[in-house]
Design a protein around this motif. Structure first.
Motif, PDB file in Angstrom:
ATOM      1  N   PRO A  85      -0.770   1.776  -8.119  1.00 29.72           N
ATOM      2  CA  PRO A  85      -0.078   2.080  -6.860  1.00 29.72           C
ATOM      3  C   PRO A  85       0.104   3.573  -6.631  1.00 29.72           C
ATOM      4  O   PRO A  85       0.252   4.017  -5.484  1.00 29.72           O
ATOM      5  CB  PRO A  85       1.280   1.386  -7.029  1.00 29.72           C
ATOM      6  N   ASP A  86       0.061   4.376  -7.682  1.00 26.62           N
ATOM      7  CA  ASP A  86       0.252   5.818  -7.544  1.00 26.62           C
ATOM      8  C   ASP A  86      -1.045   6.595  -7.335  1.00 26.62           C
ATOM      9  O   ASP A  86      -1.016   7.820  -7.171  1.00 26.62           O
ATOM     10  CB  ASP A  86       0.987   6.364  -8.774  1.00 26.62           C
ATOM     11  N   THR A  87      -2.168   5.916  -7.315  1.00 27.02           N
ATOM     12  CA  THR A  87      -3.445   6.581  -7.053  1.00 27.02           C
ATOM     13  C   THR A  87      -3.450   7.090  -5.614  1.00 27.02           C
ATOM     14  O   THR A  87      -3.046   6.382  -4.685  1.00 27.02           O
ATOM     15  CB  THR A  87      -4.616   5.602  -7.269  1.00 27.02           C
ATOM     16  N   THR A  88      -3.905   8.315  -5.418  1.00 28.47           N
ATOM     17  CA  THR A  88      -3.915   8.892  -4.068  1.00 28.47           C
ATOM     18  C   THR A  88      -5.120   8.387  -3.267  1.00 28.47           C
ATOM     19  O   THR A  88      -6.104   7.906  -3.831  1.00 28.47           O
ATOM     20  CB  THR A  88      -3.986  10.434  -4.116  1.00 28.47           C
ATOM     21  N   MET A  89      -5.024   8.547  -1.962  1.00 25.01           N
ATOM     22  CA  MET A  89      -6.131   8.168  -1.080  1.00 25.01           C
ATOM     23  C   MET A  89      -7.370   8.992  -1.435  1.00 25.01           C
ATOM     24  O   MET A  89      -8.479   8.468  -1.435  1.00 25.01           O
ATOM     25  CB  MET A  89      -5.789   8.422   0.390  1.00 25.01           C
ATOM     26  N   GLU A  90      -7.177  10.270  -1.729  1.00 23.79           N
ATOM     27  CA  GLU A  90      -8.305  11.130  -2.084  1.00 23.79           C
ATOM     28  C   GLU A  90      -9.006  10.614  -3.337  1.00 23.79           C
ATOM     29  O   GLU A  90     -10.231  10.609  -3.400  1.00 23.79           O
ATOM     30  CB  GLU A  90      -7.822  12.573  -2.307  1.00 23.79           C
ATOM     31  N   GLN A  91      -8.225  10.193  -4.326  1.00 23.07           N
ATOM     32  CA  GLN A  91      -8.824   9.661  -5.554  1.00 23.07           C
ATOM     33  C   GLN A  91      -9.586   8.368  -5.273  1.00 23.07           C
ATOM     34  O   GLN A  91     -10.682   8.153  -5.808  1.00 23.07           O
ATOM     35  CB  GLN A  91      -7.730   9.417  -6.609  1.00 23.07           C
ATOM     36  N   CYS A  92      -9.026   7.502  -4.429  1.00 26.46           N
ATOM     37  CA  CYS A  92      -9.716   6.257  -4.055  1.00 26.46           C
ATOM     38  C   CYS A  92     -11.030   6.556  -3.353  1.00 26.46           C
ATOM     39  O   CYS A  92     -12.063   5.967  -3.673  1.00 26.46           O
ATOM     40  CB  CYS A  92      -8.838   5.398  -3.144  1.00 26.46           C
ATOM     41  N   MET A  93     -10.988   7.477  -2.400  1.00 22.12           N
ATOM     42  CA  MET A  93     -12.212   7.827  -1.673  1.00 22.12           C
ATOM     43  C   MET A  93     -13.262   8.401  -2.611  1.00 22.12           C
ATOM     44  O   MET A  93     -14.447   8.080  -2.486  1.00 22.12           O
ATOM     45  CB  MET A  93     -11.902   8.812  -0.539  1.00 22.12           C
ATOM     46  N   ALA A  94     -12.833   9.232  -3.546  1.00 28.67           N
ATOM     47  CA  ALA A  94     -13.781   9.818  -4.498  1.00 28.67           C
ATOM     48  C   ALA A  94     -14.418   8.726  -5.354  1.00 28.67           C
ATOM     49  O   ALA A  94     -15.640   8.707  -5.537  1.00 28.67           O
ATOM     50  CB  ALA A  94     -13.079  10.854  -5.378  1.00 28.67           C
ATOM     51  N   LEU A  95     -13.605   7.798  -5.871  1.00 26.30           N
ATOM     52  CA  LEU A  95     -14.142   6.693  -6.678  1.00 26.30           C
ATOM     53  C   LEU A  95     -15.124   5.848  -5.878  1.00 26.30           C
ATOM     54  O   LEU A  95     -16.214   5.510  -6.353  1.00 26.30           O
ATOM     55  CB  LEU A  95     -12.995   5.785  -7.146  1.00 26.30           C
ATOM     56  N   MET A  96     -14.731   5.491  -4.671  1.00 25.50           N
ATOM     57  CA  MET A  96     -15.573   4.628  -3.838  1.00 25.50           C
ATOM     58  C   MET A  96     -16.895   5.316  -3.499  1.00 25.50           C
ATOM     59  O   MET A  96     -17.948   4.678  -3.506  1.00 25.50           O
ATOM     60  CB  MET A  96     -14.824   4.216  -2.574  1.00 25.50           C
ATOM     61  N   THR A  97     -16.826   6.600  -3.223  1.00 25.31           N
ATOM     62  CA  THR A  97     -18.034   7.349  -2.878  1.00 25.31           C
ATOM     63  C   THR A  97     -18.946   7.533  -4.088  1.00 25.31           C
ATOM     64  O   THR A  97     -20.150   7.295  -4.011  1.00 25.31           O
ATOM     65  CB  THR A  97     -17.653   8.729  -2.294  1.00 25.31           C
ATOM     66  N   GLN A  98     -18.373   7.921  -5.209  1.00 25.59           N
ATOM     67  CA  GLN A  98     -19.170   8.173  -6.413  1.00 25.59           C
ATOM     68  C   GLN A  98     -19.789   6.898  -6.974  1.00 25.59           C
ATOM     69  O   GLN A  98     -20.910   6.909  -7.479  1.00 25.59           O
ATOM     70  CB  GLN A  98     -18.303   8.824  -7.493  1.00 25.59           C
ATOM     71  N   LYS A  99     -19.065   5.794  -6.913  1.00 22.03           N
ATOM     72  CA  LYS A  99     -19.516   4.547  -7.536  1.00 22.03           C
ATOM     73  C   LYS A  99     -20.130   3.557  -6.542  1.00 22.03           C
ATOM     74  O   LYS A  99     -20.525   2.457  -6.935  1.00 22.03           O
ATOM     75  CB  LYS A  99     -18.354   3.872  -8.276  1.00 22.03           C
ATOM     76  N   TYR A 100     -20.183   3.928  -5.269  1.00 22.85           N
ATOM     77  CA  TYR A 100     -20.755   3.066  -4.226  1.00 22.85           C
ATOM     78  C   TYR A 100     -20.077   1.694  -4.193  1.00 22.85           C
ATOM     79  O   TYR A 100     -20.738   0.663  -4.217  1.00 22.85           O
ATOM     80  CB  TYR A 100     -22.264   2.905  -4.423  1.00 22.85           C
ATOM     81  N   ILE A 101     -18.750   1.709  -4.165  1.00 23.29           N
ATOM     82  CA  ILE A 101     -17.989   0.459  -4.086  1.00 23.29           C
ATOM     83  C   ILE A 101     -17.072   0.496  -2.877  1.00 23.29           C
ATOM     84  O   ILE A 101     -16.743   1.571  -2.359  1.00 23.29           O
ATOM     85  CB  ILE A 101     -17.166   0.192  -5.373  1.00 23.29           C
ATOM     86  N   ARG A 102     -16.674  -0.681  -2.423  1.00 15.42           N
ATOM     87  CA  ARG A 102     -15.838  -0.769  -1.226  1.00 15.42           C
ATOM     88  C   ARG A 102     -14.486  -1.412  -1.475  1.00 15.42           C
ATOM     89  O   ARG A 102     -13.674  -1.490  -0.569  1.00 15.42           O
ATOM     90  CB  ARG A 102     -16.582  -1.547  -0.146  1.00 15.42           C
ATOM     91  N   HIS A 103     -14.257  -1.895  -2.695  1.00 16.14           N
ATOM     92  CA  HIS A 103     -13.004  -2.583  -3.014  1.00 16.14           C
ATOM     93  C   HIS A 103     -12.468  -2.110  -4.359  1.00 16.14           C
ATOM     94  O   HIS A 103     -13.228  -1.995  -5.316  1.00 16.14           O
ATOM     95  CB  HIS A 103     -13.229  -4.095  -3.064  1.00 16.14           C
ATOM     96  N   LEU A 104     -11.159  -1.878  -4.409  1.00 17.44           N
ATOM     97  CA  LEU A 104     -10.512  -1.460  -5.649  1.00 17.44           C
ATOM     98  C   LEU A 104      -9.298  -2.348  -5.917  1.00 17.44           C
ATOM     99  O   LEU A 104      -8.316  -2.304  -5.169  1.00 17.44           O
ATOM    100  CB  LEU A 104     -10.050   0.004  -5.547  1.00 17.44           C
ATOM    101  N   PRO A 105      -9.363  -3.148  -6.969  1.00 17.73           N
ATOM    102  CA  PRO A 105      -8.177  -3.913  -7.367  1.00 17.73           C
ATOM    103  C   PRO A 105      -7.083  -2.935  -7.812  1.00 17.73           C
ATOM    104  O   PRO A 105      -7.363  -1.884  -8.380  1.00 17.73           O
ATOM    105  CB  PRO A 105      -8.667  -4.751  -8.551  1.00 17.73           C
ATOM    106  N   VAL A 106      -5.839  -3.313  -7.540  1.00 13.27           N
ATOM    107  CA  VAL A 106      -4.705  -2.465  -7.880  1.00 13.27           C
ATOM    108  C   VAL A 106      -3.932  -3.108  -9.029  1.00 13.27           C
ATOM    109  O   VAL A 106      -3.479  -4.250  -8.914  1.00 13.27           O
ATOM    110  CB  VAL A 106      -3.770  -2.264  -6.662  1.00 13.27           C
ATOM    111  N   MET A 107      -3.813  -2.375 -10.129  1.00 13.58           N
ATOM    112  CA  MET A 107      -3.121  -2.863 -11.318  1.00 13.58           C
ATOM    113  C   MET A 107      -1.870  -2.028 -11.552  1.00 13.58           C
ATOM    114  O   MET A 107      -1.893  -0.808 -11.393  1.00 13.58           O
ATOM    115  CB  MET A 107      -4.028  -2.769 -12.542  1.00 13.58           C
ATOM    116  N   ASP A 108      -0.802  -2.696 -11.934  1.00 13.07           N
ATOM    117  CA  ASP A 108       0.435  -2.021 -12.292  1.00 13.07           C
ATOM    118  C   ASP A 108       0.915  -2.614 -13.603  1.00 13.07           C
ATOM    119  O   ASP A 108       1.323  -3.774 -13.650  1.00 13.07           O
ATOM    120  CB  ASP A 108       1.486  -2.200 -11.193  1.00 13.07           C
ATOM    121  N   LYS A 109       0.795  -1.844 -14.676  1.00 13.38           N
ATOM    122  CA  LYS A 109       1.180  -2.302 -16.024  1.00 13.38           C
ATOM    123  C   LYS A 109       0.482  -3.608 -16.389  1.00 13.38           C
ATOM    124  O   LYS A 109       1.121  -4.606 -16.690  1.00 13.38           O
ATOM    125  CB  LYS A 109       2.691  -2.447 -16.119  1.00 13.38           C
TER     126      LYS A 109
END
Length: 144
Positions: A85-109
């Motif tokens: 939940p604390d991941t920033t939008m910029e970090q999400c965009m970077a991951l999605m762009t670098q890894k060519y993915i469109r969905h990120l599951p969100v894990m908390d502990k």
């Protein structure tokens, strides 16, 4: 810029999930019913993977498999990239762009708490920019 937490607060924590022992055909039916491009794969309460349209296209159709006979667990993406939940939008965009993915599951502990898509992030960014523009217009015109 905001975090994944901001998106989940607006869209909610509801996740659309399927069991790994369901057929790919059942998964596709669920995706159409729910109008989504990905399903989280849950074995009871345990998050075990993600099933996406891309998995279907690359691992069923192109390999000549039958969606009614193939199980989700056979073609799902195991151990997908996740965010918190604390991941920033910029970090999400970077991951999605670098890894060519469109969905990120969100894990908390170690607990699955949601899913964010590229569409969620774009929508959030558009809303943020709209607020910034309105604030600037009010500042320029002197209307606070």
């Amino acid at each position: 810029m905001g975090t994944v937490r901001h998106i989940l607060q607006k869209k909610g924590n509801k996740v659309i999930a399927i069991k790994p022992t369901c057929t790919v055909f059942e998964a596709l039916e669920m995706m159409v019913e729910q109008n989504v491009g990905a399903l989280l794969v849950m074995d009871g309460e345990k998050f075990v993977g993600i099933f996406t349209e891309r998995d279907y296209a690359r691992k069923v159709i192109l390999k000549g498999k039958a969606s009614r006979d193939t199980l989700v667990q056979e073609i799902m993406s195991e151990h997908p990239l996740t965010v918190t939940p604390d991941t920033t939008m910029e970090q999400c965009m970077a991951l999605m762009t670098q890894k060519y993915i469109r969905h990120l599951p969100v894990m908390d502990k170690q607990q699955l708490v949601g899913l964010v898509s590229i569409g969620d992030i774009v929508k959030y960014m558009i809303e943020e920019q709209k607020c910034i523009i309105e604030d600037l217009e009010h500042y320029i015109t002197g209307h606070v």
